[in-house]
Design a protein around this motif. Structure first.
Motif, PDB file in Angstrom:
ATOM      1  N   VAL A  77       2.922  58.979  78.402  1.00  0.00           N
ATOM      2  CA  VAL A  77       3.637  59.848  79.338  1.00  0.00           C
ATOM      3  C   VAL A  77       4.575  60.737  78.533  1.00  0.00           C
ATOM      4  N   THR A  78       4.410  62.038  78.668  1.00  0.00           N
ATOM      5  CA  THR A  78       5.317  62.981  78.029  1.00  0.00           C
ATOM      6  C   THR A  78       6.389  63.355  79.036  1.00  0.00           C
ATOM      7  N   VAL A  79       7.642  63.241  78.604  1.00  0.00           N
ATOM      8  CA  VAL A  79       8.776  63.531  79.478  1.00  0.00           C
ATOM      9  C   VAL A  79       9.492  64.757  78.936  1.00  0.00           C
ATOM     10  N   ASN A  80       9.656  65.764  79.775  1.00  0.00           N
ATOM     11  CA  ASN A  80      10.375  66.978  79.404  1.00  0.00           C
ATOM     12  C   ASN A  80      11.800  66.893  79.941  1.00  0.00           C
ATOM     13  N   VAL A  81      12.721  67.428  79.168  1.00  0.00           N
ATOM     14  CA  VAL A  81      14.128  67.404  79.535  1.00  0.00           C
ATOM     15  C   VAL A  81      14.637  68.836  79.561  1.00  0.00           C
ATOM     16  N   THR A  82      15.340  69.187  80.625  1.00  0.00           N
ATOM     17  CA  THR A  82      15.882  70.541  80.733  1.00  0.00           C
ATOM     18  C   THR A  82      17.302  70.489  81.284  1.00  0.00           C
ATOM     19  N   GLU A  83      18.066  71.518  80.957  1.00  0.00           N
ATOM     20  CA  GLU A  83      19.377  71.654  81.582  1.00  0.00           C
ATOM     21  C   GLU A  83      19.162  72.088  83.026  1.00  0.00           C
ATOM     22  N   ASN A  84      20.002  71.595  83.917  1.00  0.00           N
ATOM     23  CA  ASN A  84      19.834  71.867  85.340  1.00  0.00           C
ATOM     24  C   ASN A  84      21.179  72.268  85.950  1.00  0.00           C
ATOM     25  N   SER A  93      33.265  68.664  92.583  1.00  0.00           N
ATOM     26  CA  SER A  93      33.657  69.846  93.348  1.00  0.00           C
ATOM     27  C   SER A  93      34.683  70.708  92.610  1.00  0.00           C
ATOM     28  N   ASP A  94      35.509  70.087  91.763  1.00  0.00           N
ATOM     29  CA  ASP A  94      36.552  70.857  91.086  1.00  0.00           C
ATOM     30  C   ASP A  94      36.162  71.273  89.662  1.00  0.00           C
ATOM     31  N   ALA A  95      34.919  71.087  89.291  1.00  0.00           N
ATOM     32  CA  ALA A  95      34.466  71.434  87.936  1.00  0.00           C
ATOM     33  C   ALA A  95      33.572  72.671  87.976  1.00  0.00           C
ATOM     34  N   GLU A  96      33.527  73.357  86.852  1.00  0.00           N
ATOM     35  CA  GLU A  96      32.665  74.522  86.717  1.00  0.00           C
ATOM     36  C   GLU A  96      31.291  74.079  86.218  1.00  0.00           C
ATOM     37  N   ALA A  97      30.243  74.503  86.895  1.00  0.00           N
ATOM     38  CA  ALA A  97      28.880  74.196  86.445  1.00  0.00           C
ATOM     39  C   ALA A  97      28.563  75.098  85.261  1.00  0.00           C
ATOM     40  N   LEU A  98      28.126  74.502  84.180  1.00  0.00           N
ATOM     41  CA  LEU A  98      27.796  75.277  82.985  1.00  0.00           C
ATOM     42  C   LEU A  98      26.354  75.751  83.049  1.00  0.00           C
ATOM     43  N   PRO A  99      26.095  76.979  82.621  1.00  0.00           N
ATOM     44  CA  PRO A  99      24.733  77.518  82.671  1.00  0.00           C
ATOM     45  C   PRO A  99      23.841  76.916  81.601  1.00  0.00           C
ATOM     46  N   GLU A 100      22.546  77.194  81.722  1.00  0.00           N
ATOM     47  CA  GLU A 100      21.602  76.763  80.682  1.00  0.00           C
ATOM     48  C   GLU A 100      22.029  77.346  79.352  1.00  0.00           C
ATOM     49  N   GLY A 101      21.836  76.586  78.286  1.00  0.00           N
ATOM     50  CA  GLY A 101      22.249  77.022  76.958  1.00  0.00           C
ATOM     51  C   GLY A 101      23.623  76.520  76.568  1.00  0.00           C
ATOM     52  N   SER A 102      24.279  75.786  77.467  1.00  0.00           N
ATOM     53  CA  SER A 102      25.601  75.241  77.158  1.00  0.00           C
ATOM     54  C   SER A 102      25.516  74.046  76.225  1.00  0.00           C
ATOM     55  N   LEU A 103      24.370  73.374  76.223  1.00  0.00           N
ATOM     56  CA  LEU A 103      24.157  72.223  75.353  1.00  0.00           C
ATOM     57  C   LEU A 103      23.074  72.550  74.343  1.00  0.00           C
ATOM     58  N   GLN A 104      23.146  71.915  73.201  1.00  0.00           N
ATOM     59  CA  GLN A 104      22.101  72.066  72.186  1.00  0.00           C
ATOM     60  C   GLN A 104      21.243  70.804  72.244  1.00  0.00           C
ATOM     61  N   LEU A 105      19.992  70.960  72.669  1.00  0.00           N
ATOM     62  CA  LEU A 105      19.067  69.830  72.754  1.00  0.00           C
ATOM     63  C   LEU A 105      18.310  69.704  71.442  1.00  0.00           C
ATOM     64  N   ALA A 106      18.377  68.532  70.820  1.00  0.00           N
ATOM     65  CA  ALA A 106      17.655  68.307  69.565  1.00  0.00           C
ATOM     66  C   ALA A 106      16.160  68.197  69.819  1.00  0.00           C
ATOM     67  N   ASN A 107      15.790  67.665  70.978  1.00  0.00           N
ATOM     68  CA  ASN A 107      14.378  67.585  71.360  1.00  0.00           C
ATOM     69  C   ASN A 107      14.275  67.766  72.868  1.00  0.00           C
ATOM     70  N   THR A 108      13.306  68.527  73.304  1.00  0.00           N
ATOM     71  CA  THR A 108      13.159  68.798  74.736  1.00  0.00           C
ATOM     72  C   THR A 108      12.063  67.969  75.373  1.00  0.00           C
ATOM     73  N   SER A 109      11.402  67.139  74.581  1.00  0.00           N
ATOM     74  CA  SER A 109      10.417  66.220  75.155  1.00  0.00           C
ATOM     75  C   SER A 109      10.315  64.967  74.303  1.00  0.00           C
ATOM     76  N   VAL A 110      10.002  63.860  74.971  1.00  0.00           N
ATOM     77  CA  VAL A 110       9.772  62.581  74.304  1.00  0.00           C
ATOM     78  C   VAL A 110       8.537  61.954  74.935  1.00  0.00           C
ATOM     79  N   THR A 111       7.988  60.960  74.245  1.00  0.00           N
ATOM     80  CA  THR A 111       6.780  60.300  74.740  1.00  0.00           C
ATOM     81  C   THR A 111       7.057  58.820  74.954  1.00  0.00           C
ATOM     82  N   ILE A 112       6.540  58.316  76.067  1.00  0.00           N
ATOM     83  CA  ILE A 112       6.523  56.885  76.326  1.00  0.00           C
ATOM     84  C   ILE A 112       5.071  56.471  76.142  1.00  0.00           C
ATOM     85  N   LYS A 113       4.819  55.660  75.137  1.00  0.00           N
ATOM     86  CA  LYS A 113       3.447  55.241  74.807  1.00  0.00           C
ATOM     87  C   LYS A 113       2.863  54.371  75.910  1.00  0.00           C
TER      88      LYS A 113
END
Length: 175
Positions: A77-84, A93-113
């Motif tokens: 199973v390949t699992v993709n990870v994205t900012e949402n 409610s009192d926090a600002e939602a950060l846009p995509e690109g606010s985090l640096q992802l080292a890997n955007t997908s992993v595999t479960i064998k």
């Protein structure tokens, strides 16, 4: 007397799932993806950044977590990870939602064998100095969510998101 028996006669059958009498769907025991970080509070981390007159100080903050399945399956199973950002908006409610690109992802997908319930590699991410993080007034939230390439694998309803809460401090530097 017949008026009293008529309602009782209509109760012989079970209500249909999805009807107003039985609105919930039956429990689904298929394999589901989830994130389960047990450190409290679960599936989130908080980070404090400090705004100085010169720059933004972000501590070393590499965050890692594993993706899991509720039960093993017979294929990889390949699992993709994205900012949402939509999930980030709904988090605090009192926090600002950060846009995509606010985090640096080292890997955007992993595999479960096949036959396993845990990803081989963790998802790793960092908060970096960027415009979205610089512009936080007090608290910002970024959200990471899971998706699978397999039509047979659903994501767990409550544990498919990881939140990064960033608290920005501006020290009083007046002498």
């Amino acid at each position: 007397m017949a008026a009293l028996l008529l309602p009782l006669a209509s109760c012989d059958d079970e209500p249909e799932v999805g009807s107003t009498l039985y609105p919930e769907s039956p429990e689904n025991y298929d394999a589901k993806l989830y994130i389960n970080e047990t450190a409290l509070p679960g599936n989130q981390t908080s980070l404090e950044v400090v705004q100085t007159p010169v720059s933004l100080i972000i501590p070393d903050n590499e965050i890692s977590f594993y993706v899991r399945l509720t039960k093993p399956v017979s294929t990889d199973v390949t699992v993709n990870v994205t900012e949402n950002p939509e999930l980030a908006e709904a988090y605090l409610s009192d926090a600002e939602a950060l846009p995509e690109g606010s985090l640096q992802l080292a890997n955007t997908s992993v595999t479960i064998k096949a036959g396993s319930t845990v990803s081989e590699q963790p998802i790793s991410l960092k908060v970096t100095e960027n415009e979205a993080v610089k512009n936080i007034t007090s608290t910002g939230v970024a959200a990471i969510s899971l998706a699978s390439n397999s039509a047979d694998i659903a994501t767990g309803a409550n544990n498919n998101t990881y939140y990064v809460v960033i608290n920005k401090k501006v020290p009083n530097l007046k002498g």
